[in-house]
Design an enzyme around this catalytic site. Structure first.
Site, PDB file in Angstrom:
ATOM      1  N   ASP A 137      46.267  43.689  45.246  1.00  0.00           N
ATOM      2  CA  ASP A 137      45.739  43.237  46.537  1.00  0.00           C
ATOM      3  C   ASP A 137      44.749  44.247  47.114  1.00  0.00           C
ATOM      4  O   ASP A 137      45.027  45.455  47.140  1.00  0.00           O
ATOM      5  CB  ASP A 137      46.888  43.047  47.539  1.00  0.00           C
TER       6      ASP A 137
ATOM      7  N   ASP B 126      45.956  48.745  41.224  1.00  0.00           N
ATOM      8  CA  ASP B 126      46.645  47.966  42.241  1.00  0.00           C
ATOM      9  C   ASP B 126      46.036  46.556  42.181  1.00  0.00           C
ATOM     10  O   ASP B 126      45.009  46.346  41.508  1.00  0.00           O
ATOM     11  CB  ASP B 126      46.415  48.627  43.616  1.00  0.00           C
TER      12      ASP B 126
ATOM     13  N   ASP C 194      44.044  51.147  46.969  1.00  0.00           N
ATOM     14  CA  ASP C 194      43.514  51.119  48.329  1.00  0.00           C
ATOM     15  C   ASP C 194      44.548  51.468  49.391  1.00  0.00           C
ATOM     16  O   ASP C 194      44.193  51.865  50.496  1.00  0.00           O
ATOM     17  CB  ASP C 194      42.973  49.711  48.647  1.00  0.00           C
TER      18      ASP C 194
END
Length: 244
Positions: free
Chosen positions: A13, A11, A181
């Site tokens: 961000d 991922d 996350d």
């Protein structure tokens, strides 16, 4: 057929970068521009349409590309990630990014710290700057088959399709590692096998989602879940579990 040790999917961000690129840019707007109508766009039309409106407002308020780029490149990498990415690349592991950010922001940031040549592929919402200097964004795809994901981006579908395409090209990965996350990282993790690794950032939404699956017999996670807080921890776990 060529066997490669590991495909590592990241991922962006709050994973590679230690913030959310969209939120950082939204903060450049005067507060009075974020009216209820604008905020409601996120609920009614999704995040991509919402960010399209944010880019429109930035343009109307004469907040140009230079200011936007300065804010993006000022975001620090998540601790240890510059070392992690360079090390994995030097060892010949294939790396991709699957992100609900956009191509412009990811490209700006990676180039700013010379990490843009490390990734085989980046899957994200395409964005470009129009002739009048406004950022325009499109959905990566339109899907309604995965209820865990947003209409514009199912990371699980993207990951599965990529692995299949690489197999057709004669590249077989011995193991998949996924690093994320957020809630939208749950779908790809549910598609991993017993041989794979899922890295979930401590104190972020993904790890809480995964905890709920542990006690649910009808929902199974096959991959090994590994909590992380920085890139060096991920590197250490990969050293232990993968032939590096």
């Amino acid at each position: 057929m060529m066997n490669l040790p590991t495909l590592v999917a990241f991922d962006f961000d709050h994973t590679i970068v230690d913030n959310n690129t969209d939120v950082v840019i939204r903060k450049l707007l005067p507060v009075d521009q974020l009216t209820e109508d604008v905020q409601d766009l996120y609920l009614t039309s999704g995040w991509t349409m919402y960010m399209g409106k944010i880019f429109e407002l930035l343009h109307k308020n004469s907040i140009g590309l230079k200011e936007i780029e300065a804010a993006i490149v000022n975001i620090p990498p998540t601790p240890g990630f510059d070392i992690l990415l360079k090390k994995l690349h030097s060892l010949g592991h294939e790396m991709i990014i699957v992100s609900d950010s956009n191509s412009l922001f990811i490209d700006m940031w990676l180039k700013s710290i010379n990490l843009d040549n490390l990734f085989t592929k980046i899957f994200t919402n395409p964005a470009h700057v129009s002739d009048d200097g406004m950022i325009k964004i499109k959905m990566y795809h339109v899907q309604d088959s995965c209820k865990l994901s947003t209409i514009n981006l199912c990371k699980g579908q993207i990951l599965e399709k990529y692995i299949k395409e690489r197999l057709e090209e004669g590249i077989n990965f011995k193991r998949i590692a996924y690093v994320g996350d957020g809630k939208n990282d749950l779908c790809p993790i549910l598609r991993l096998s017993e041989n794979d690794l899922a890295f979930a950032r401590i104190d972020y939404p993904l790890i809480k989602e995964l905890d709920e699956y542990k006690d649910n017999e009808t929902k199974t996670i096959k991959a090994t879940i590994i909590p992380w807080s920085n890139g060096l921890e991920i590197l250490s776990h990969l050293n232990e579990r993968v032939n590096m």
